[in-house]
Write a protein that holds these residues in place. Sequence first.
Motif, PDB file in Angstrom:
ATOM      1  N   UNK A  18       0.832  -1.198   0.000  1.00  0.00           N
ATOM      2  CA  UNK A  18       0.000   0.000   0.000  1.00  0.00           C
ATOM      3  C   UNK A  18       0.870   1.253   0.000  1.00  0.00           C
ATOM      4  N   UNK A  19       1.968   1.151   0.705  1.00  0.00           N
ATOM      5  CA  UNK A  19       2.853   2.311   0.736  1.00  0.00           C
ATOM      6  C   UNK A  19       4.283   1.851   0.974  1.00  0.00           C
ATOM      7  N   UNK A  20       5.193   2.709   0.575  1.00  0.00           N
ATOM      8  CA  UNK A  20       6.612   2.435   0.823  1.00  0.00           C
ATOM      9  C   UNK A  20       7.184   3.649   1.539  1.00  0.00           C
ATOM     10  N   UNK A  21       7.967   3.370   2.586  1.00  0.00           N
ATOM     11  CA  UNK A  21       8.595   4.461   3.337  1.00  0.00           C
ATOM     12  C   UNK A  21      10.087   4.507   3.045  1.00  0.00           C
ATOM     13  N   UNK A  22      10.532   5.654   2.570  1.00  0.00           N
ATOM     14  CA  UNK A  22      11.949   5.838   2.247  1.00  0.00           C
ATOM     15  C   UNK A  22      12.585   6.767   3.285  1.00  0.00           C
ATOM     16  N   UNK A  23      13.659   6.307   3.873  1.00  0.00           N
ATOM     17  CA  UNK A  23      14.439   7.210   4.707  1.00  0.00           C
ATOM     18  C   UNK A  23      15.500   7.858   3.843  1.00  0.00           C
ATOM     19  N   UNK A  24      15.505   9.182   3.796  1.00  0.00           N
ATOM     20  CA  UNK A  24      16.449   9.861   2.897  1.00  0.00           C
ATOM     21  C   UNK A  24      17.322  10.842   3.664  1.00  0.00           C
ATOM     22  N   UNK A  25      18.404  11.243   3.035  1.00  0.00           N
ATOM     23  CA  UNK A  25      19.271  12.284   3.593  1.00  0.00           C
ATOM     24  C   UNK A  25      19.102  13.542   2.761  1.00  0.00           C
ATOM     25  N   UNK A  26      19.300  14.676   3.382  1.00  0.00           N
ATOM     26  CA  UNK A  26      19.183  15.935   2.643  1.00  0.00           C
ATOM     27  C   UNK A  26      20.522  16.266   1.999  1.00  0.00           C
ATOM     28  N   UNK A  27      20.883  15.494   0.948  1.00  0.00           N
ATOM     29  CA  UNK A  27      22.114  15.776   0.207  1.00  0.00           C
ATOM     30  C   UNK A  27      21.782  15.723  -1.284  1.00  0.00           C
ATOM     31  N   UNK A  28      22.549  16.438  -2.081  1.00  0.00           N
ATOM     32  CA  UNK A  28      22.256  16.428  -3.518  1.00  0.00           C
ATOM     33  C   UNK A  28      22.764  15.137  -4.164  1.00  0.00           C
ATOM     34  N   UNK A  29      22.017  14.057  -4.053  1.00  0.00           N
ATOM     35  CA  UNK A  29      22.438  12.811  -4.687  1.00  0.00           C
ATOM     36  C   UNK A  29      21.379  12.339  -5.674  1.00  0.00           C
ATOM     37  N   UNK A  30      21.590  11.156  -6.211  1.00  0.00           N
ATOM     38  CA  UNK A  30      20.654  10.638  -7.206  1.00  0.00           C
ATOM     39  C   UNK A  30      19.228  10.528  -6.671  1.00  0.00           C
ATOM     40  N   UNK A  31      19.112  10.199  -5.399  1.00  0.00           N
ATOM     41  CA  UNK A  31      17.783  10.021  -4.823  1.00  0.00           C
ATOM     42  C   UNK A  31      17.019  11.345  -4.809  1.00  0.00           C
ATOM     43  N   UNK A  32      17.737  12.412  -4.429  1.00  0.00           N
ATOM     44  CA  UNK A  32      17.103  13.729  -4.398  1.00  0.00           C
ATOM     45  C   UNK A  32      16.628  14.113  -5.795  1.00  0.00           C
ATOM     46  N   UNK A  33      17.477  13.858  -6.768  1.00  0.00           N
ATOM     47  CA  UNK A  33      17.097  14.193  -8.142  1.00  0.00           C
ATOM     48  C   UNK A  33      15.899  13.342  -8.571  1.00  0.00           C
ATOM     49  N   UNK A  34      15.934  12.056  -8.203  1.00  0.00           N
ATOM     50  CA  UNK A  34      14.843  11.164  -8.590  1.00  0.00           C
ATOM     51  C   UNK A  34      13.520  11.641  -8.016  1.00  0.00           C
ATOM     52  N   UNK A  35      13.563  12.069  -6.754  1.00  0.00           N
ATOM     53  CA  UNK A  35      12.327  12.556  -6.122  1.00  0.00           C
ATOM     54  C   UNK A  35      11.863  13.822  -6.815  1.00  0.00           C
ATOM     55  N   UNK A  36      12.855  14.721  -7.066  1.00  0.00           N
ATOM     56  CA  UNK A  36      12.512  16.001  -7.675  1.00  0.00           C
ATOM     57  C   UNK A  36      11.952  15.794  -9.081  1.00  0.00           C
ATOM     58  N   UNK A  37      12.479  14.837  -9.761  1.00  0.00           N
ATOM     59  CA  UNK A  37      12.026  14.601 -11.145  1.00  0.00           C
ATOM     60  C   UNK A  37      10.759  13.750 -11.209  1.00  0.00           C
ATOM     61  N   UNK A  38      10.285  13.314 -10.087  1.00  0.00           N
ATOM     62  CA  UNK A  38       9.038  12.542 -10.061  1.00  0.00           C
ATOM     63  C   UNK A  38       9.224  11.089 -10.449  1.00  0.00           C
TER      64      UNK A  38
END
Lengths: 264, 264, 336, 287, 287
Positions: C23-43
Amino acid sequence: MSAQEKKESLIKIENMSLEYGESINSTLALKNIDLEINKGEFICVLGPSGCGKSSLLKCIAGYVKPTSGRVLMHGEEVDGPDWHRGVVFQSPTLYPWMTVNENVEFGPKMRNLPKAEIKDIREYFLDEVNLSGIGGNYTFELSGGMKQRVAIARVLANYPQVVLMDEPFGALDALTRENMQNLIRNIWEENNTTIFFITHDVDEALLLANRVVVMSSQPGEIIKIFNVDFTNQIFEKGSKEVIYNEDYFEVKNEIMDIIHNQID
Amino acid sequence: MSAQEKKESLIKIENMSLEYGESINSTLALKNIDLEINKGEFICVLGPSGCGKSSLLKCIAGYVKPTSGRVLMHGEEVDGPDWHRGVVFQSPTLYPWMTVNENVEFGPKMRNLPKAEIKDIREYFLDEVNLSGIGGNYTFELSGGMKQRVAIARVLANYPQVVLMDEPFGALDALTRENMQNLIRNIWEENNTTIFFITHDVDEALLLANRVVVMSSQPGEIIKIFNVDFTNQIFEKGSKEVIYNEDYFEVKNEIMDIIHNQID
Amino acid sequence: SGDQAQNTNSTAESTTDKKSLPAEINFGILRVPNDETIAIAKGYFKKYFGDKGIKVNTIVFDSGAEANQALASGSIDFATMGNTNAITALARELNVELIWIHEVLGENEALAVKNGSGFKTIKDLAGERVAVPFASTAHYILLNVLKEAGIEEEVQLLDMQTAEIVAAWERGDIKAAYTWQPTLAQLLKSGSTLTDSKEMADKGYITANVEVVRKDFAEEYPQLVADFISAMSEAGDIYRNNPERAAEIAGSKLGIEAGVALNQMRGTTWKTRKELLSEDFFGTVDEPGNFAQVMKDTSDFLQAQNSIEESPSREAFNEYVNPEYIKMSLKNDQNN
Amino acid sequence: MALNNNEEDNKVANSAVQTTNQNISRKTPKNKKNKTEKTLTFLTWGFIFFLWYVITKLNIFTPTLLPGPARVWRAFLDILANGYNDVPLWVHLGASFKRLFVALFFAIFTAVPLGLLSGYFDKVEAVIDSVVEFYRPLPPLAYYTLLVLWFGIDDTSKQVLLFLAAFAPIYIACVSAVRKLNQDFVLSAKSLGANQKNVFFKIVLPASLPEIFTGVRTAFGVAYTTLVSAEMVAATSGIGWMVLDASNFLKSEVIFVGIIIMGITGVIIDAVLRFIERRLIFWKGHI
Amino acid sequence: MALNNNEEDNKVANSAVQTTNQNISRKTPKNKKNKTEKTLTFLTWGFIFFLWYVITKLNIFTPTLLPGPARVWRAFLDILANGYNDVPLWVHLGASFKRLFVALFFAIFTAVPLGLLSGYFDKVEAVIDSVVEFYRPLPPLAYYTLLVLWFGIDDTSKQVLLFLAAFAPIYIACVSAVRKLNQDFVLSAKSLGANQKNVFFKIVLPASLPEIFTGVRTAFGVAYTTLVSAEMVAATSGIGWMVLDASNFLKSEVIFVGIIIMGITGVIIDAVLRFIERRLIFWKGHI
Ligand SMILES: Nc1ncnc2c1ncn2[C@@H]1O[C@H](COP(=O)(O)OP(=O)(O)OP(=O)(O)O)[C@@H](O)[C@H]1O
Ligand SMILES: Nc1ncnc2c1ncn2[C@@H]1O[C@H](COP(=O)(O)OP(=O)(O)OP(=O)(O)O)[C@@H](O)[C@H]1O
Ligand SMILES: [Mg+2]
Ligand SMILES: [Mg+2]
């Protein structure tokens, strides 16, 4: 009931009034009080509850400033508390962090008397109130009557010119009370003290005083002053019952009537 | 001072003793008490401070279990507090979160009486103690005397078979006290109540009781029981002063002597 | 699939249905400019998960230590953390596996010394105080830096968070600190670096930000884990193709300037899936790559420091560093 | 004499109250601050602001060390207009207060019965008391990690932390309330025919209310003090988190805004609680 | 009658004390717990340990979530033998207590005079009180960053944090002590010839001591609760830091060890303070 004229005036209250609070919430506690306390007198003040007896005492002690009129001692206006006017409160204000000795010595120490003198005074007055031997105890170890006796000794240790007492025996049970009355009568006699004594017990007043001041209910005014000498009679005859005579009941009934009229 | 035989026995105390605490620290408060309280009696208990007067009352009330002996009511052993035995404490235990009305109604409500009846009872007894009209007030707005009157009304509202009073007027000033004495005397007379009344004031005991129980100092024992009828005399003659006669002082002196001997 | 036959057991049926997708997935993220941040920003998360009806929750952690606590409590499914934290996770028997390396740390983590402090070489730090966030990759590298210089006994380490390091630096309470960007840039305004994680990586002390996933989750939804890697890979491609653009995306997401973001990104090395499957990193199941050894070495070091009780075995790390999902992700792309 | 009581009746709420209050009355003026004192308080804060202004004007400290009033004010307006981290200010406040009040609610509904029972029955106390006494002095941050491990990173662990902070003061207040209970209240009720249940609900509970309420106020204070700790882990809303996040980025002016907001709301809530107390427990001080 | 006082003298400390204590005496047995209650408390803890043991034996939770008693015991022995982070346990404890007691010391020496003055002079109170009331409910972590900015990362900022935590309870206790002061004590002293200074040192101060001491105990409790927060920044020693560091590495058993140590020391220190209180303020309850 006589020979008052010879006496030396000690305290003079002139047309004194006392109001608590301000404007709307104010209470006129005392109104136009005129009273003279002479040296060596035992004055008892009677009056219904809330009539201003304590307020009168506080004015004399210097705890409260009268709103108008003045309180003079030896002709000088009373201005704040002073060790010449000792005060005994209804519930004894002994200092629990001090021993009985230290409590009694408090006054003389504050006045920087020499050590030896302080000790003599303390021993004399503890003896006077029949408590020599318990000086090392702390005050919370004493019974109510004993506490009040220490409080009296503490006040006397300053050789005050007048002792003001506010229902000092009010909280004691009937038997202890009787003992204390005898004690204070003896002390008054022996030391030629001047005592101003508030009570709401007519019998107590009659058995102790040589002048009884009866006050009206609020605002407190002096209605009548009775000169009595039952206390001297007790001295002379050595017993209390003998004075329950016509005279006594006459005065008592008159006082009771005055007070009852005040309440009705 | 007579005709006690006809009376119906209500409470019987048989060879009762009471010890507080255990082993080393124990205090024997009461020793071998035997006493019978009859219906309609006004019993006053006198004794030096700490002699066990309150302890005796607590045993009768069912607050404390005697160490030995028993307290019987109608032949049944007393086992815990019960509304048949109403208690008036020295300092009135009115519930400050309730109005005067609610306080007086407390007992009947606890016994689930019908609402209308509760109201009638409350009105009757508030009237009885001369307090009708202040039922809506909270108890902390009352003077000491009024409080004690509410406490008495509250107890009476249960129509208890006996009212136990522990120095009920001890904290009141002399004048209020006199009023209260008259009040309780009238209530006793009017309602044919049985009253067990503790006091340390000999005059109070003599002016109210028809039996005065004098206790010894610790451990409390009953020394002597006086049958008196000054209270009836006051009823008959309508005034108090008239009874200050030979008789009165004789009894009083005897009691005083007993008590003084206890303390000495 | 026997729908009719299982009529009576409709609840069991619906749960199996749900099991096909969470039903849902929980991601723990760091506030750094990495691929994950870009992926989230890009949808990309929306593309790979949201469009399948899965709710995506991202939870920001200030450190890998916090992410580990969340993992242990079962609050999150994926977590980004430093590889040292990932070792803690394994050593503390959290049921997780390591599936991705976001970035290999380099010049973005460095030992900064204040101008005028007189520290010219690492040895000058003997008898001094050096601040570092404990339990971080920087902590691990700093310990090794000091060890290499032979002064690990003579330096007093102070456990401080990055913000406190800046504050203490500006106040002059500390003159040396091992920290990362963007804190590092603030320190370097009045300081210089003595060494950095790149130099240390060259000496074999490799640190990286990695992704761990709950094993239960991965075993149940391997495809989703592969999808996650695909998202990372796509985001990484943006950076590889157009770093400025990537910095802009990440910067606006994090609320920092693009230049700052780019500077931070340049201090790290982003690997493609293929690179990660090489023997230098994940290798294969049969022939585990070098990263498992790096983890094992780091782990042994942490054990020597008493940071973990027992260092897991090499075999445990081989299993822990799991290349399968990267492979799956690659295969998916080839299929498409 | 029994006849003249009506006169006395009219004086209800007069002499008796006044005489017993005599000792207190000396102090009542201190409660109602008079004008001089109000002015002094005002001047004190004025002076603090002035000092703050001057110091920052003199540029002795960097704005990070000590942001000036203007800067703080601007930060406040900005947060008011745009929120913090894209979350409006009232949502931050709402999140924090939801956590606080949920915790307080559960604390009241567990601590009051347990506390009263503990005060009433020594056996219950023997079971509960030492546990409470053990955890009470513990720093919340010491066990917060365990709470996170057990209850996850969502609001539950935060609420449990605040709950634990609030539980002890209420529990202790209840135990002490029953202990201090005038036994004559209980005895007289029994002598009036009240059974055990009535004694509890009609006497013990109301008689304990004043102290219970004081306990609740203390509990609120303690929980409030713990708020920032509770929002340390995995929060993205809450006024406490806002301050922590600002700390992470050394946004001193936001820290100031947060502190001022927390200070003012803390004072306001305590005032509200005190107002409710006065209304609910009107007999307080007369027991 | 005045003759038989010697008899009465011998009863010193007898009847009077007993009669006034009558209402209390009912409760004294509760202070001295009897055997049943001691057993119950013992059983409670026994049960808690048993439950703990069984749950961990059943392997429902991983040792990280809930380490077993044996594991915690081993961790404790290890820390006892080897210290934590190469620092012996007693150094950690020492560092924490040094911070605590330095803070407490300064808090006492500033809060007591200020509090007494505030209680004494409405004007002083008007200046100080609102400031204290404002910062008191603030979560310490909210302003800790500012303290670090202002006082640096060394023990000073930690001590200031603990000082602020300890200051308010003592200050408030002192104000309230003077307020509650039986004015007749002061008046009688004046009537016995005491001057202002004597009234203060011989009457006001000793009469306030019981409440001051309660304030100090509360202050210690509050400061203790703040200990872990204080050791969050730039510490590498201290029992609070130990727990925080253990949290970072998920060393649950060390967290447990830290919590148990803190719980026990907290209880011990409070007992010591209470012992001192009984000795120092022997007249407490008789005022
Ligand atoms: N500090 C005060 N502020 C306001 N009103 C006061 C104060 N002290 C006393 N009063 C009021 O002044 C009146 C007289 O009080 P006072 O205490 O002098 O009477 P009293 O005769 O001593 O009474 P009691 O017999 O009860 O001791 C009362 O109405 C009382 O309520
Ligand atoms: N709960 C108790 N525990 C231990 N001793 C008690 C208790 N209650 C009373 N005592 C002791 O028992 C004795 C009798 O006390 P009690 O209160 O019955 O006396 P009393 O005659 O009512 O005294 P008073 O006239 O002062 O009211 C006293 O010595 C008292 O100290
Ligand atoms: Mg008076
Ligand atoms: Mg009694």
